[in-house]
Enzyme design. Structure first.
Site, short mmCIF file in Angstrom:
data_model
loop_
_atom_site.label_atom_id
_atom_site.label_comp_id
_atom_site.label_asym_id
_atom_site.label_seq_id
_atom_site.Cartn_x
_atom_site.Cartn_y
_atom_site.Cartn_z
N TYR A 136 -8.97 5.29 12.29
CA TYR A 136 -8.39 5.19 10.96
C TYR A 136 -8.97 6.28 10.06
CZ TYR A 136 -6.36 0.49 11.59
OH TYR A 136 -5.61 -0.59 12.00
N ARG A 164 -2.06 -3.73 14.47
CA ARG A 164 -1.28 -4.14 13.29
C ARG A 164 -1.90 -3.58 12.01
NH1 ARG A 164 -1.04 -9.96 15.86
NH2 ARG A 164 -3.21 -9.90 15.21
N ASP A 207 -1.78 -3.70 7.56
CA ASP A 207 -1.44 -4.55 6.42
C ASP A 207 -0.38 -3.91 5.54
OD1 ASP A 207 -3.33 -6.45 7.15
OD2 ASP A 207 -4.90 -5.55 5.92
N ARG A 262 -11.26 -1.66 4.73
CA ARG A 262 -11.14 -1.79 3.27
C ARG A 262 -12.38 -2.46 2.68
NH1 ARG A 262 -5.55 -4.64 2.34
NH2 ARG A 262 -6.32 -4.59 0.19
#
Length: 265
Positions: free
Chosen positions: A114, A54, A56, A201
């Site tokens: 990522y 998932r 954000d 993040r």
């Protein structure tokens, strides 16, 4: 298993206009848009998908993998063309595969990847607004890489975990962090067994604190050892974060990249 068998799709999307991946009552998520498009293509009431990871609100995807069990038989290329005809322009199915019943987009993944793209410039982004993070102070990439190296290996990443994280354990195996520069753009690439909510993040916030000279590279190890969210820097913007996709055993024959990979700096 339904007549059409299990189907895996690779989906790319620009996350700026969506409330993240996971379906919500607002209906304004990538999963909501994809499932409605699949239902329209198949002319059925609903299709339920399960994703590899998932993302954000504001986070982008280059090779999000989903699977679902189809009640109808369709050729692989028809899944791509047909579903895309019902999707908005900032979401697109890139490929489709008929997979064995034992394939599971999330559980079959052995890792996830990522990238974070960061603009170093005295002026804020314009044409790439929403697609890159931004820092206006010069960055020391060598110091950032030194700090990042402290995160490699299996650790308790509680210091980089959002309070809303639902993961069963904060222990993850960080396998790779690479930092490179292309002109004014810096690319941070991460690969781990899995990631916690806001983990990248929060790491980016700490790396930037090191890169701008506010903290020494040794500070990253201190943050990690503290196992406290209060020890780390504030959560950085989602704009430059891209889900590159999951890692699978080659035997599943799942594509590991899409053309959008060639677009990133």
């Amino acid at each position: 298993m339904p007549a059409g068998g299990r189907i895996a799709l690779g989906v790319s999307y620009n996350g700026r206009n969506y409330d993240g991946w996971q379906s919500q009552p607002s209906g304004q998520t990538v999963q909501d848009k994809l499932e409605r498009a699949l239902a329209r293509f198949l002319d059925v009431p609903a299709v339920n998908t399960l994703c590899a990871g998932r993302t954000d609100a504001g986070v982008h995807g280059l090779n999000q993998v989903v699977h679902f069990d189809s009640p109808l038989v369709r050729p692989e290329n028809a899944w791509v063309r047909g579903t895309n005809s019902f999707l908005p322009p900032d979401i697109a199915v890139q490929w489709a595969r008929k997979v064995p019943p034992g394939f599971h987009a999330r559980a079959s993944a052995t890792g996830r990847r990522y990238a974070y793209v960061l603009l170093e410039s005295p002026v804020r982004p314009s044409v790439d607004h929403g697609q890159v993070g931004w820092v206006f102070r010069p960055l020391d990439l060598a110091a950032m890489q030194s700090a990042a190296n402290a995160l490699l290996g299996e650790h308790d990443f509680t210091s980089f975990r959002a309070s809303s994280c639902q993961a069963h354990s904060p222990v993850k195996d960080m396998r790779r962090i690479e930092i490179a520069r292309r002109g004014a753009y810096c690319r941070f690439e991460f690969e781990a067994s899995a990631f916690l909510h806001h983990m990248i993040r929060n790491i980016m916030g700490c790396l930037i604190a090191v890169g701008t000279g506010n903290r020494p590279p040794s500070w990253m190890a201190e943050v990690l050892a503290a196992q406290s969210r209060d020890a780390a820097a504030p959560t950085f913007a989602p704009d430059g974060l891209y889900f590159l996709g999951p890692v699978y055993d080659p035997s599943w024959n799942i594509p590991d990249r899409t053309p959008a990979f060639d677009w990133l700096p």
